[in-house]
Scaffold this motif. Structure first.
Motif, PDB file in Angstrom:
ATOM      1  N   ILE A 279       0.862  -1.077  -0.085  1.00 38.93           N
ATOM      2  CA  ILE A 279      -0.111   0.353   0.097  1.00 38.93           C
ATOM      3  C   ILE A 279       0.804   1.204  -0.113  1.00 38.93           C
ATOM      4  CG2 ILE A 279      -1.853   1.172   1.200  1.00 38.93           C
ATOM      5  CD1 ILE A 279      -2.680  -1.312   0.370  1.00 38.93           C
ATOM      6  N   LEU A 280       0.555   2.170  -0.784  1.00 35.20           N
ATOM      7  CA  LEU A 280       1.434   3.468  -0.825  1.00 35.20           C
ATOM      8  C   LEU A 280       0.870   4.590  -0.426  1.00 35.20           C
ATOM      9  CD1 LEU A 280       2.478   2.702  -4.714  1.00 35.20           C
ATOM     10  CD2 LEU A 280       3.784   2.160  -2.388  1.00 35.20           C
ATOM     11  N   CYS A 281       1.054   4.987   0.698  1.00 36.60           N
ATOM     12  CA  CYS A 281       0.595   6.278   1.209  1.00 36.60           C
ATOM     13  C   CYS A 281      -0.957   6.543   1.612  1.00 36.60           C
ATOM     14  CB  CYS A 281       1.077   7.589   0.538  1.00 36.60           C
ATOM     15  SG  CYS A 281       2.681   7.826   0.114  1.00 36.60           S
ATOM     16  N   TYR A 282      -1.616   5.682   1.367  1.00 32.61           N
ATOM     17  CA  TYR A 282      -3.066   5.570   1.709  1.00 32.61           C
ATOM     18  C   TYR A 282      -3.672   4.438   2.414  1.00 32.61           C
ATOM     19  CZ  TYR A 282      -3.367   8.686  -2.382  1.00 32.61           C
ATOM     20  OH  TYR A 282      -2.839   9.736  -3.278  1.00 32.61           O
ATOM     21  N   CYS A 283      -4.863   4.666   3.212  1.00 32.27           N
ATOM     22  CA  CYS A 283      -5.456   3.501   3.997  1.00 32.27           C
ATOM     23  C   CYS A 283      -5.836   2.558   2.887  1.00 32.27           C
ATOM     24  CB  CYS A 283      -6.538   4.088   4.538  1.00 32.27           C
ATOM     25  SG  CYS A 283      -6.472   5.299   5.744  1.00 32.27           S
ATOM     26  N   ALA A 284      -5.665   1.076   3.414  1.00 38.13           N
ATOM     27  CA  ALA A 284      -6.085  -0.153   2.707  1.00 38.13           C
ATOM     28  C   ALA A 284      -7.593  -0.121   2.725  1.00 38.13           C
ATOM     29  CB  ALA A 284      -5.674  -1.172   3.439  1.00 38.13           C
ATOM     30  N   GLU A 285      -8.138  -0.637   1.731  1.00 39.91           N
ATOM     31  CA  GLU A 285      -9.753  -0.964   1.641  1.00 39.91           C
ATOM     32  C   GLU A 285      -9.481  -2.484   0.937  1.00 39.91           C
ATOM     33  OE1 GLU A 285     -12.053   2.015  -0.476  1.00 39.91           O
ATOM     34  OE2 GLU A 285     -10.858   1.437  -2.520  1.00 39.91           O
TER      35      GLU A 285
ATOM     36  N   SER B 274      -6.780   4.404  12.599  1.00 47.56           N
ATOM     37  CA  SER B 274      -7.547   5.399  12.142  1.00 47.56           C
ATOM     38  C   SER B 274      -8.374   5.226  10.802  1.00 47.56           C
ATOM     39  CB  SER B 274      -6.608   6.843  11.963  1.00 47.56           C
ATOM     40  OG  SER B 274      -5.483   6.717  11.268  1.00 47.56           O
ATOM     41  N   CYS B 275      -7.689   4.334   9.929  1.00 47.11           N
ATOM     42  CA  CYS B 275      -8.224   3.987   8.972  1.00 47.11           C
ATOM     43  C   CYS B 275      -9.269   3.293   8.956  1.00 47.11           C
ATOM     44  CB  CYS B 275      -7.296   3.202   8.023  1.00 47.11           C
ATOM     45  SG  CYS B 275      -5.852   4.185   7.410  1.00 47.11           S
ATOM     46  N   TYR B 276      -9.124   2.330   9.803  1.00 46.75           N
ATOM     47  CA  TYR B 276     -10.650   1.666  10.450  1.00 46.75           C
ATOM     48  C   TYR B 276     -11.722   2.439  10.735  1.00 46.75           C
ATOM     49  CZ  TYR B 276      -8.106  -2.804   9.700  1.00 46.75           C
ATOM     50  OH  TYR B 276      -7.359  -4.111   9.196  1.00 46.75           O
ATOM     51  N   LYS B 277     -11.333   3.544  11.627  1.00 48.89           N
ATOM     52  CA  LYS B 277     -12.476   4.367  12.178  1.00 48.89           C
ATOM     53  C   LYS B 277     -12.879   5.076  10.855  1.00 48.89           C
ATOM     54  CE  LYS B 277     -10.078   4.946  16.628  1.00 48.89           C
ATOM     55  NZ  LYS B 277      -9.468   5.545  17.317  1.00 48.89           N
ATOM     56  N   LEU B 278     -12.086   5.296  10.052  1.00 50.75           N
ATOM     57  CA  LEU B 278     -12.823   6.142   8.883  1.00 50.75           C
ATOM     58  C   LEU B 278     -13.660   5.230   8.031  1.00 50.75           C
ATOM     59  CD1 LEU B 278     -12.429   8.571   6.705  1.00 50.75           C
ATOM     60  CD2 LEU B 278     -10.509   7.183   5.510  1.00 50.75           C
ATOM     61  N   VAL B 279     -13.405   3.890   8.019  1.00 52.68           N
ATOM     62  CA  VAL B 279     -14.256   3.220   7.252  1.00 52.68           C
ATOM     63  C   VAL B 279     -15.566   2.746   8.168  1.00 52.68           C
ATOM     64  CG1 VAL B 279     -14.778   0.447   6.875  1.00 52.68           C
ATOM     65  CG2 VAL B 279     -12.538   1.632   6.198  1.00 52.68           C
ATOM     66  N   GLU B 280     -15.559   2.983   9.480  1.00 53.05           N
ATOM     67  CA  GLU B 280     -16.685   2.819  10.420  1.00 53.05           C
ATOM     68  C   GLU B 280     -17.535   4.079  10.173  1.00 53.05           C
ATOM     69  OE1 GLU B 280     -15.219   2.369  14.168  1.00 53.05           O
ATOM     70  OE2 GLU B 280     -14.424   0.274  13.844  1.00 53.05           O
TER      71      GLU B 280
ATOM     72  N   TYR C 265      -9.246   8.105  -1.493  1.00 51.97           N
ATOM     73  CA  TYR C 265      -9.845   9.019  -0.877  1.00 51.97           C
ATOM     74  C   TYR C 265      -9.424   9.239   0.654  1.00 51.97           C
ATOM     75  CZ  TYR C 265     -12.909   8.868  -4.818  1.00 51.97           C
ATOM     76  OH  TYR C 265     -13.444   8.815  -6.368  1.00 51.97           O
ATOM     77  N   ALA C 266      -8.420   8.334   0.920  1.00 51.53           N
ATOM     78  CA  ALA C 266      -7.969   8.365   2.513  1.00 51.53           C
ATOM     79  C   ALA C 266      -6.600   8.529   2.447  1.00 51.53           C
ATOM     80  CB  ALA C 266      -8.479   7.285   3.286  1.00 51.53           C
ATOM     81  N   ASP C 267      -6.062   9.794   2.743  1.00 51.26           N
ATOM     82  CA  ASP C 267      -4.328   9.939   2.660  1.00 51.26           C
ATOM     83  C   ASP C 267      -3.940   9.479   4.142  1.00 51.26           C
ATOM     84  OD1 ASP C 267      -1.858  10.513   2.807  1.00 51.26           O
ATOM     85  OD2 ASP C 267      -2.255  12.716   1.900  1.00 51.26           O
ATOM     86  N   CYS C 268      -3.460   8.328   4.109  1.00 49.90           N
ATOM     87  CA  CYS C 268      -2.858   7.887   5.577  1.00 49.90           C
ATOM     88  C   CYS C 268      -1.992   8.730   6.072  1.00 49.90           C
ATOM     89  CB  CYS C 268      -2.486   6.402   5.249  1.00 49.90           C
ATOM     90  SG  CYS C 268      -2.449   5.451   7.034  1.00 49.90           S
ATOM     91  N   THR C 269      -1.025   9.235   5.256  1.00 46.98           N
ATOM     92  CA  THR C 269       0.002  10.287   5.849  1.00 46.98           C
ATOM     93  C   THR C 269      -0.634  11.476   6.624  1.00 46.98           C
ATOM     94  OG1 THR C 269       0.232  11.497   3.872  1.00 46.98           O
ATOM     95  CG2 THR C 269       1.372   9.593   3.824  1.00 46.98           C
ATOM     96  N   LYS C 270      -1.893  11.510   6.485  1.00 46.49           N
ATOM     97  CA  LYS C 270      -2.597  12.599   7.398  1.00 46.49           C
ATOM     98  C   LYS C 270      -3.106  12.213   8.509  1.00 46.49           C
ATOM     99  CE  LYS C 270      -2.851  15.409   3.080  1.00 46.49           C
ATOM    100  NZ  LYS C 270      -3.893  16.055   2.216  1.00 46.49           N
ATOM    101  N   HIS C 271      -3.201  11.062   8.646  1.00 44.32           N
ATOM    102  CA  HIS C 271      -3.872  10.256  10.138  1.00 44.32           C
ATOM    103  C   HIS C 271      -2.768  10.410  11.192  1.00 44.32           C
ATOM    104  CE1 HIS C 271      -7.471   8.415   8.278  1.00 44.32           C
ATOM    105  NE2 HIS C 271      -6.658   8.833   7.272  1.00 44.32           N
ATOM    106  N   ASP C 272      -3.407  10.144  12.334  1.00 44.79           N
ATOM    107  CA  ASP C 272      -2.477  10.075  13.515  1.00 44.79           C
ATOM    108  C   ASP C 272      -2.752   8.657  14.306  1.00 44.79           C
ATOM    109  OD1 ASP C 272      -0.941  11.099  15.576  1.00 44.79           O
ATOM    110  OD2 ASP C 272      -2.536  11.838  16.677  1.00 44.79           O
ATOM    111  N   PRO C 273      -1.797   7.954  14.255  1.00 44.64           N
ATOM    112  CA  PRO C 273      -0.354   8.012  13.692  1.00 44.64           C
ATOM    113  C   PRO C 273      -0.545   7.951  12.216  1.00 44.64           C
ATOM    114  CG  PRO C 273      -0.573   6.013  14.722  1.00 44.64           C
ATOM    115  CD  PRO C 273      -2.027   6.755  14.941  1.00 44.64           C
ATOM    116  N   PRO C 274       0.508   8.574  11.563  1.00 39.32           N
ATOM    117  CA  PRO C 274       0.392   8.464   9.931  1.00 39.32           C
ATOM    118  C   PRO C 274       0.945   6.997   9.616  1.00 39.32           C
ATOM    119  CG  PRO C 274       2.208   9.909  10.598  1.00 39.32           C
ATOM    120  CD  PRO C 274       1.433   9.409  11.762  1.00 39.32           C
TER     121      PRO C 274
END
Length: 88
Positions: free
Chosen positions: A1-7, A44-50, A20-29
């Motif tokens: 995966i490159l810089c984004y959340c996985a889906e 934080s990626c899972y929270k985004l999906v939820e 649509y989910a730039d993981c480098t901007k999440h905390d923690p990135p």
């Protein structure tokens, strides 16, 4: 995966980048490159999906509700117009 959340893409049955989910901007990135098997480390990626699932359910419920209210309203409106036209 490159810089984004996985889906998980259901149609393709594949784990992929969610552009649509730039993981480098999440905390923690997320790191700039990571194995999809390590996606669990970036909660934080899972929270985004939820959150997206919740929003989708809310929008779907609102559409069902508005559809249920719209049909009787239109029916009453047209009866009113027909009565006015026929002077009933």
């Amino acid at each position: 995966i490159l810089c984004y959340c996985a889906e998980f893409n259901i149609l393709g049955s594949v784990i992929q980048d969610n552009y649509y989910a730039d993981c480098t901007k999440h905390d923690p990135p997320c790191p700039s490159v990571y194995n999809s098997a390590e996606a669990y480390k970036y909660q934080s990626c899972y929270k985004l999906v939820e959150q997206n699932e919740r929003n989708t359910k809310i929008i779907s419920a609102a559409k069902r509700t508005s559809g249920n209210l719209t049909t009787p309203f239109i029916s009453i409106f047209f009866r009113f117009i027909i009565r006015k036209l026929l002077h009933i």
